[in-house]
Motif scaffolding. Structure first.
Motif, PDB file in Angstrom:
ATOM      1  N   ALA A 180       0.851  -1.207   0.000  1.00  0.00           N
ATOM      2  CA  ALA A 180       0.000   0.000   0.000  1.00  0.00           C
ATOM      3  C   ALA A 180       0.879   1.247   0.000  1.00  0.00           C
ATOM      4  CB  ALA A 180      -0.886  -0.023   1.246  1.00  0.00           C
ATOM      5  N   GLU A 181       0.232   2.395  -0.201  1.00  0.00           N
ATOM      6  CA  GLU A 181       0.964   3.672  -0.232  1.00  0.00           C
ATOM      7  C   GLU A 181       1.744   3.885   1.083  1.00  0.00           C
ATOM      8  OE1 GLU A 181       1.647   5.659  -2.705  1.00  0.00           O
ATOM      9  OE2 GLU A 181       2.710   6.973  -1.287  1.00  0.00           O
ATOM     10  N   ARG A 182       1.153   3.455   2.224  1.00  0.00           N
ATOM     11  CA  ARG A 182       1.865   3.697   3.495  1.00  0.00           C
ATOM     12  C   ARG A 182       3.193   2.923   3.535  1.00  0.00           C
ATOM     13  NH1 ARG A 182      -2.151   0.243   4.701  1.00  0.00           N
ATOM     14  NH2 ARG A 182      -1.730  -1.644   5.919  1.00  0.00           N
ATOM     15  N   HIS A 183       3.238   1.782   2.826  1.00  0.00           N
ATOM     16  CA  HIS A 183       4.498   1.020   2.819  1.00  0.00           C
ATOM     17  C   HIS A 183       5.544   1.718   1.943  1.00  0.00           C
ATOM     18  CE1 HIS A 183       1.336  -2.165   3.569  1.00  0.00           C
ATOM     19  NE2 HIS A 183       1.982  -2.020   4.712  1.00  0.00           N
ATOM     20  N   LEU A 184       5.066   2.305   0.844  1.00  0.00           N
ATOM     21  CA  LEU A 184       6.012   3.050  -0.003  1.00  0.00           C
ATOM     22  C   LEU A 184       6.537   4.264   0.769  1.00  0.00           C
ATOM     23  CD1 LEU A 184       4.108   2.820  -3.425  1.00  0.00           C
ATOM     24  CD2 LEU A 184       6.103   1.502  -2.696  1.00  0.00           C
ATOM     25  N   SER A 185       5.661   4.871   1.586  1.00  0.00           N
ATOM     26  CA  SER A 185       6.110   6.014   2.405  1.00  0.00           C
ATOM     27  C   SER A 185       7.181   5.570   3.394  1.00  0.00           C
ATOM     28  CB  SER A 185       4.963   6.614   3.206  1.00  0.00           C
ATOM     29  OG  SER A 185       3.964   7.008   2.343  1.00  0.00           O
ATOM     30  N   MET A 186       7.008   4.365   3.952  1.00  0.00           N
ATOM     31  CA  MET A 186       8.034   3.864   4.891  1.00  0.00           C
ATOM     32  C   MET A 186       9.375   3.735   4.180  1.00  0.00           C
ATOM     33  SD  MET A 186       5.877   0.776   6.682  1.00  0.00           S
ATOM     34  CE  MET A 186       7.216   0.038   7.528  1.00  0.00           C
ATOM     35  N   ILE A 187       9.330   3.271   2.930  1.00  0.00           N
ATOM     36  CA  ILE A 187      10.588   3.107   2.171  1.00  0.00           C
ATOM     37  C   ILE A 187      11.195   4.483   1.889  1.00  0.00           C
ATOM     38  CG2 ILE A 187      11.623   2.193   0.043  1.00  0.00           C
ATOM     39  CD1 ILE A 187       9.373   0.103  -0.047  1.00  0.00           C
ATOM     40  N   ARG A 188      10.318   5.443   1.516  1.00  0.00           N
ATOM     41  CA  ARG A 188      10.811   6.813   1.237  1.00  0.00           C
ATOM     42  C   ARG A 188      11.473   7.408   2.474  1.00  0.00           C
ATOM     43  NH1 ARG A 188       5.621   7.822  -0.857  1.00  0.00           N
ATOM     44  NH2 ARG A 188       5.645   6.980  -2.958  1.00  0.00           N
ATOM     45  N   GLU A 189      10.873   7.128   3.627  1.00  0.00           N
ATOM     46  CA  GLU A 189      11.431   7.668   4.872  1.00  0.00           C
ATOM     47  C   GLU A 189      12.808   7.054   5.166  1.00  0.00           C
ATOM     48  OE1 GLU A 189       9.739   7.448   9.228  1.00  0.00           O
ATOM     49  OE2 GLU A 189       8.211   8.083   7.765  1.00  0.00           O
ATOM     50  N   ALA A 190      12.940   5.755   4.864  1.00  0.00           N
ATOM     51  CA  ALA A 190      14.228   5.088   5.137  1.00  0.00           C
ATOM     52  C   ALA A 190      15.300   5.518   4.139  1.00  0.00           C
ATOM     53  CB  ALA A 190      14.047   3.573   5.088  1.00  0.00           C
ATOM     54  N   ALA A 191      14.875   5.838   2.900  1.00  0.00           N
ATOM     55  CA  ALA A 191      15.864   6.200   1.870  1.00  0.00           C
ATOM     56  C   ALA A 191      15.321   7.396   1.096  1.00  0.00           C
ATOM     57  CB  ALA A 191      16.084   5.004   0.943  1.00  0.00           C
ATOM     58  N   PRO A 192      15.402   8.617   1.684  1.00  0.00           N
ATOM     59  CA  PRO A 192      14.751   9.784   1.066  1.00  0.00           C
ATOM     60  C   PRO A 192      15.270  10.106  -0.334  1.00  0.00           C
ATOM     61  CG  PRO A 192      15.497  10.274   3.315  1.00  0.00           C
ATOM     62  CD  PRO A 192      16.031   8.929   2.973  1.00  0.00           C
ATOM     63  N   GLN A 193      16.510   9.728  -0.644  1.00  0.00           N
ATOM     64  CA  GLN A 193      17.059  10.072  -1.968  1.00  0.00           C
ATOM     65  C   GLN A 193      16.699   9.041  -3.040  1.00  0.00           C
ATOM     66  OE1 GLN A 193      18.546  12.924  -1.906  1.00  0.00           O
ATOM     67  NE2 GLN A 193      18.679  13.007   0.324  1.00  0.00           N
ATOM     68  N   ALA A 194      16.160   7.907  -2.616  1.00  0.00           N
ATOM     69  CA  ALA A 194      16.005   6.794  -3.573  1.00  0.00           C
ATOM     70  C   ALA A 194      14.890   7.054  -4.580  1.00  0.00           C
ATOM     71  CB  ALA A 194      15.719   5.509  -2.799  1.00  0.00           C
ATOM     72  N   GLN A 195      15.027   6.458  -5.760  1.00  0.00           N
ATOM     73  CA  GLN A 195      13.922   6.440  -6.728  1.00  0.00           C
ATOM     74  C   GLN A 195      13.186   5.112  -6.523  1.00  0.00           C
ATOM     75  OE1 GLN A 195      15.476   6.733 -10.666  1.00  0.00           O
ATOM     76  NE2 GLN A 195      16.158   8.842 -10.389  1.00  0.00           N
ATOM     77  N   ILE A 196      11.881   5.220  -6.282  1.00  0.00           N
ATOM     78  CA  ILE A 196      11.134   3.997  -5.959  1.00  0.00           C
ATOM     79  C   ILE A 196      10.080   3.752  -7.019  1.00  0.00           C
ATOM     80  CG2 ILE A 196       9.683   2.877  -4.204  1.00  0.00           C
ATOM     81  CD1 ILE A 196      11.001   4.931  -2.203  1.00  0.00           C
ATOM     82  N   GLU A 197      10.049   2.545  -7.561  1.00  0.00           N
ATOM     83  CA  GLU A 197       8.994   2.170  -8.510  1.00  0.00           C
ATOM     84  C   GLU A 197       8.321   0.929  -7.973  1.00  0.00           C
ATOM     85  OE1 GLU A 197      11.141   1.797 -12.206  1.00  0.00           O
ATOM     86  OE2 GLU A 197      10.437   3.797 -12.762  1.00  0.00           O
ATOM     87  N   GLN A 198       7.020   0.805  -8.288  1.00  0.00           N
ATOM     88  CA  GLN A 198       6.302  -0.377  -7.821  1.00  0.00           C
ATOM     89  C   GLN A 198       5.460  -0.947  -8.939  1.00  0.00           C
ATOM     90  OE1 GLN A 198       2.813   0.206  -5.715  1.00  0.00           O
ATOM     91  NE2 GLN A 198       2.623  -1.917  -5.065  1.00  0.00           N
ATOM     92  N   THR A 199       5.521  -2.251  -9.115  1.00  0.00           N
ATOM     93  CA  THR A 199       4.639  -2.917 -10.069  1.00  0.00           C
ATOM     94  C   THR A 199       4.580  -4.402  -9.738  1.00  0.00           C
ATOM     95  OG1 THR A 199       4.173  -3.394 -12.386  1.00  0.00           O
ATOM     96  CG2 THR A 199       6.488  -3.335 -11.774  1.00  0.00           C
ATOM     97  N   VAL A 200       3.449  -5.017 -10.054  1.00  0.00           N
ATOM     98  CA  VAL A 200       3.373  -6.477  -9.917  1.00  0.00           C
ATOM     99  C   VAL A 200       3.102  -7.106 -11.289  1.00  0.00           C
ATOM    100  CG1 VAL A 200       2.736  -6.648  -7.485  1.00  0.00           C
ATOM    101  CG2 VAL A 200       0.942  -6.291  -9.176  1.00  0.00           C
ATOM    102  N   ASP A 201       3.016  -6.269 -12.316  1.00  0.00           N
ATOM    103  CA  ASP A 201       2.793  -6.777 -13.660  1.00  0.00           C
ATOM    104  C   ASP A 201       4.110  -7.388 -14.177  1.00  0.00           C
ATOM    105  OD1 ASP A 201       1.214  -6.619 -16.341  1.00  0.00           O
ATOM    106  OD2 ASP A 201       3.224  -5.826 -16.748  1.00  0.00           O
TER     107      ASP A 201
END
Ligand code: OXD
Length: 319
Positions: free
Chosen positions: A15-36
């Protein structure tokens, strides 16, 4: 570490809250999400880190920059492709977060068999009041044999002992384990098979465990015994298990995992009254990623500072 931002590909339905947790741990990172699957393979091309349950082999082949895969599952057999093992890619897993749900699942299946709940449910559906078919047994005084005394196996042992069971099991490096009456090395398997009223399989799938339980091993089990597999389907030779269940050689099986998943529609296991079948859910809970993501984020912080990661997988051992 190079100056480019870390590229993290999340291949899980978080969920979005999990992506926010990742952003908080690595603020500089580029994060992409897909299950396709197609997008996973395309987007893997730029990824430094992939996190998810299953990473297709083609994705790893594309992922020329890949440095780390974090598995949101405990087992990693589904992502230990030859390229992952050969290349300098770190693998970490999520062991430790499954002990409670899997233990409760195992106990639920054992109690359901002991107290004849599948028979009671079938009788209920036809309004049949038939005490004789539903009078059950106790777990108390029975022997549980646990193959694999890791974090999940140890929890199963504690709960089984609380039910008054004798607990035996195998462990790759045998040493006393709390709540286990007898710990045997892997070559003590036959002894466990002969003694167990309930055989619980909680091993990782590796070269050593693939096909471990076949006709010979099933033949050593008591005709009154139940086999419960919450690990990986390929540890049990399914055709041999089906044959052992057919003539009533083995009393029943609680299966959460199968050689092929989803279980093919024409599998005889669907029809067997002596089988309790669940679709690979023993470790699943509604808040699964609330449990899995904090571990990944802790490792991400460590990865960024060069600190040792938690739950490192020995890729050659397979777990
Ligand atoms: C796992 C599973 O390995 O759920 O975590 O099968």
């Amino acid at each position: 570490m190079n100056a480019d931002p870390l590229r993290i590909l999340v291949v899980a339905d978080v969920a979005e809250r999990h992506l926010s947790m990742i952003r908080e741990a690595a603020p500089q990172a580029q994060i992409e999400q897909t299950v396709d699957r197609g997008r996973v393979v395309r987007q893997a091309e730029n990824a430094d880190v992939i996190v998810g349950w299953n990473v297709p082999r083609e994705a790893v082949q594309q992922a020329k920059h890949l440095r780390w895969i974090h598995s949101t599952a405990a087992g990693v057999d589904q992502l230990l492709h030859p390229e992952v093992v050969q290349r300098d890619i770190i693998v970490t897993d999520s062991s430790g977060i499954h002990a409670e749900p899997i233990t409760e699942h195992v106990l639920a299946v054992m109690l359901a068999f002991a107290r004849r709940l599948p028979v009671a449910t079938r009788n209920q559906m036809t309004h049949r009041w038939d005490r004789a078919s539903v009078i059950g047994e106790e777990l108390w005084g029975k022997t549980v044999g646990i193959l694999g005394l890791g974090s999940i196996g140890r929890e199963v042992a504690a709960r089984c002992q609380a039910f008054g069971m004798r607990v035996i099991g195998t462990k790759r490096t045998p040493a006393a384990v709390p709540h286990v009456d007898q710990v045997l090395p892997p070559d003590g398997l036959d002894e466990v098979l002969r003694a167990a009223d309930y055989l619980v399989i909680i091993l990782p799938l590796t070269e050593q465990t693939r096909g471990l339980i076949g006709a010979r091993e099933l033949g050593l089990m008591k005709p009154t015994a139940y086999l419960i597999n919450v690990a990986r389907g390929a540890i049990v030779q399914e055709a041999d298990l089906i044959a052992a269940l057919r003539p009533g050689r083995l009393r029943g099986a609680g299966l959460d995992v199968f050689e092929r998943e989803p279980l093919p529609q024409d599998s005889p296991l669907w029809e067997m009254e002596q089988v309790i079948l669940t679709p690979h859910v023993s470790g699943a809970v509604p808040d699964y990623y609330d449990r899995a993501l904090p571990l990944f984020c802790e490792n991400l912080r460590r990865f960024l500072t060069g600190a040792p990661l938690l739950n490192m997988v020995d890729k050659r051992q397979g777990y």
